[in-house]
Scaffold this active site. Structure first.
Site, PDB file in Angstrom:
ATOM      1  N   ASP A   1      -0.204  -5.790   9.613  1.00  0.00           N
ATOM      2  CA  ASP A   1      -1.299  -4.978   9.088  1.00  0.00           C
ATOM      3  C   ASP A   1      -2.479  -5.828   8.946  1.00  0.00           C
ATOM      4  O   ASP A   1      -2.535  -6.574   7.875  1.00  0.00           O
ATOM      5  CB  ASP A   1      -0.945  -4.176   8.086  1.00  0.00           C
TER       6      ASP A   1
ATOM      7  N   TRP B   1       0.768  -0.997   0.019  1.00  0.00           N
ATOM      8  CA  TRP B   1       0.154   0.007   0.072  1.00  0.00           C
ATOM      9  C   TRP B   1       0.916   1.136  -0.024  1.00  0.00           C
ATOM     10  O   TRP B   1       1.947   1.143   1.033  1.00  0.00           O
ATOM     11  CB  TRP B   1      -1.025   0.186   1.360  1.00  0.00           C
TER      12      TRP B   1
ATOM     13  N   LYS C   1     -13.496  -1.237   6.978  1.00  0.00           N
ATOM     14  CA  LYS C   1     -13.961  -1.925   5.974  1.00  0.00           C
ATOM     15  C   LYS C   1     -14.953  -2.937   6.713  1.00  0.00           C
ATOM     16  O   LYS C   1     -16.288  -3.019   6.288  1.00  0.00           O
ATOM     17  CB  LYS C   1     -12.843  -2.762   5.091  1.00  0.00           C
TER      18      LYS C   1
HETATM   19  C1  LMR Z   1      -7.213   1.826  -0.369  1.00  0.00           C
HETATM   20  O1  LMR Z   1      -6.029   1.239  -0.339  1.00  0.00           O
HETATM   21  O2  LMR Z   1      -7.963   1.717  -1.268  1.00  0.00           O
HETATM   22  C2  LMR Z   1      -7.834   1.943   1.156  1.00  0.00           C
HETATM   23  O3  LMR Z   1      -6.925   1.464   1.948  1.00  0.00           O
HETATM   24  C3  LMR Z   1      -8.104   3.250   1.309  1.00  0.00           C
HETATM   25  C4  LMR Z   1      -6.929   4.150   1.441  1.00  0.00           C
HETATM   26  O4  LMR Z   1      -6.704   5.008   2.579  1.00  0.00           O
HETATM   27  O5  LMR Z   1      -5.973   4.312   0.705  1.00  0.00           O
END
Ligand code: LMR
Length: 396
Positions: free
Chosen positions: A211, A131, A246
């Site tokens: 996480d 992420w 979520k």
């Molecule tokens: C995502 O990856 O789309 C979600 O976790 C929302 C975000 O805050 O990025």
């Protein structure tokens, strides 16, 4: 003037998609960008269990006074149990404690500052890819960021490469692992893989930071916690970031927790004192509403069972959408090429589409996804799978 030298940074690549999608007048558009669940109507509803809990809170809450640095104790108890299991030995022996945070992102930022302040010199190792906000959060806290391979350019999980790199990580460094529903790829480790990662983490004396943002969206609420509970049971010290965005649909209410597992209660108190101190400098005390909702739901057997059913409905819908998309790709001879969509878990699929193909999908078919090729499967409209498959077939 004071601000003369300040330039502009690009907008957030994920959140920015929300605006771009909203501004697209095409009624046949697809929103596969930001990770939010959508139902068959294309809405992100408030779960009924949440609505009922909110009503109870409106009726019964009689103060808005600050909650403490660790947040609502009732929330801390139930989130600990949800993550570690209600029969957890760690909880029974007071070796695990939850600090309430503004969302899972807040828990990550708290972990990052904790590492920077209390474990100076330790670097953090992130999966490649991960992420994008993992990268920036640790960098913002001044923690050195490195990467271990996870999914290669062939869009396959590469456990051997992951383990080979983890075997070289300096002793004491932090390794960030995704408990389930890996963001952005959707590729999860199997149980034997987790066991091997655990062995390396133990032998290299690494600190795991797990996480856990999608509990219930992979294989089920309990099943998704398998690796977290394994690590917590087998290792003396573990950090876990949990998100209620979520699975409770509480996105904007910013509800999450940093759970710390330690060797004994004394050490837990030491670490928690540091976390409260750091949090005081970040957000003082956490927002209450979402956590009060979660505490109400998980503290009431009827609401809890309703909520668990609602999570299961979301999970099954995502699984059906994965199968449905593969079926829709079949007539184009693409089912095999995209077979990974059926293997991946959770909201996201690393489709394997290139940034140029993603751009083409957006420009010519109003299909919005992250330029890395990450699609939010939970955003697909099941009644228009054919249209989506046709658009994909046109760009590959
Ligand atoms: C995502 O990856 O789309 C979600 O976790 C929302 C975000 O805050 O990025």
């Amino acid at each position: 003037m004071h601000f003369d030298a300040i330039g502009r940074v690009p907008g957030d690549p994920i959140l920015g998609l929300m605006g771009a999608y909203a501004n697209d007048p095409n009624p046949r558009k697809f929103d596969l960008g930001v990770g939010v669940y959508k139902d068959s109507q294309g809405l992100t509803p408030i779960p009924r269990s949440v609505k009922l809990a909110e009503q109870r809170l409106v009726d019964s809450q009689d103060t808005k006074i600050y909650i403490g640095g660790h947040g609502d104790a009732a929330f801390g108890k139930v989130i600990n149990e949800l993550v570690l299991g209600s029969d957890s030995k760690l909880i029974a022996t007071q070796r695990a404690g939850a600090t309430q945070t503004p969302g899972g992102t807040g828990a990550l930022r708290l972990s990052a500052d904790f590492i920077a302040h209390c474990l100076p010199g330790r670097g953090v190792w992130l999966s490649n890819p991960t992420w994008p906000i993992h990268e920036t959060i640790f960098a913002a806290a001044g923690v050195k960021v490195s990467h271990y391979p996870y999914v290669g350019s062939d869009n396959r999980l590469d456990v051997e490469a992951m383990l080979a790199t983890l075997n070289q990580v300096p002793e004491g460094d932090v390794v960030l692992l995704h408990a389930c529903c890996h963001n952005p790829t959707g590729f999860d480790l199997g149980h034997p893989d987790w066991q091997r990662v655990l062995d390396v983490v133990r032998s290299r004396k690494l600190l795991p930071l797990i996480d856990f943002a999608y509990q219930g969206f992979g294989d089920g609420l309990e099943q998704d916690a398998w690796a977290v509970r394994l690590f917590a049971a087998e290792l003396p010290e573990v950090l876990i970031t949990s998100s209620c965005s979520k699975n409770f649909g509480l996105y904007r209410d910013r509800t999450g927790a940093l759970i710390v597992c330690t060797q004994d209660t004394e050490k837990l108190l030491d670490v928690r004192s540091q976390l409260a101190h750091i949090a005081r400098n970040l957000w003082s005390t956490p927002p209450d509403h979402g956590a009060a909702v979660v505490a109400t739901i998980l503290g009431d057997p009827e609401l809890k069972s309703l909520w668990a059913d609602e999570v299961e409905t979301m999970r099954l819908r995502i699984a059906q959408l994965r199968a449905g998309l593969l079926e829709a790709l079949q007539p184009y001879g693409l089912a095999e090429r995209f077979a990974h969509i059926g293997v991946q878990r959770g909201m996201f699929s690393y489709t394997g589409l290139s940034p140029a193909q993603v751009q083409e999908l957006r420009d010519h078919h109003s299909v919005y996804m992250v330029s890395s090729g990450r699609a939010n499967v939970a955003g697909i409209d099941a009644s228009r799978l054919d249209l989506l498959a046709e658009a994909i077939a046109r760009v590959v």
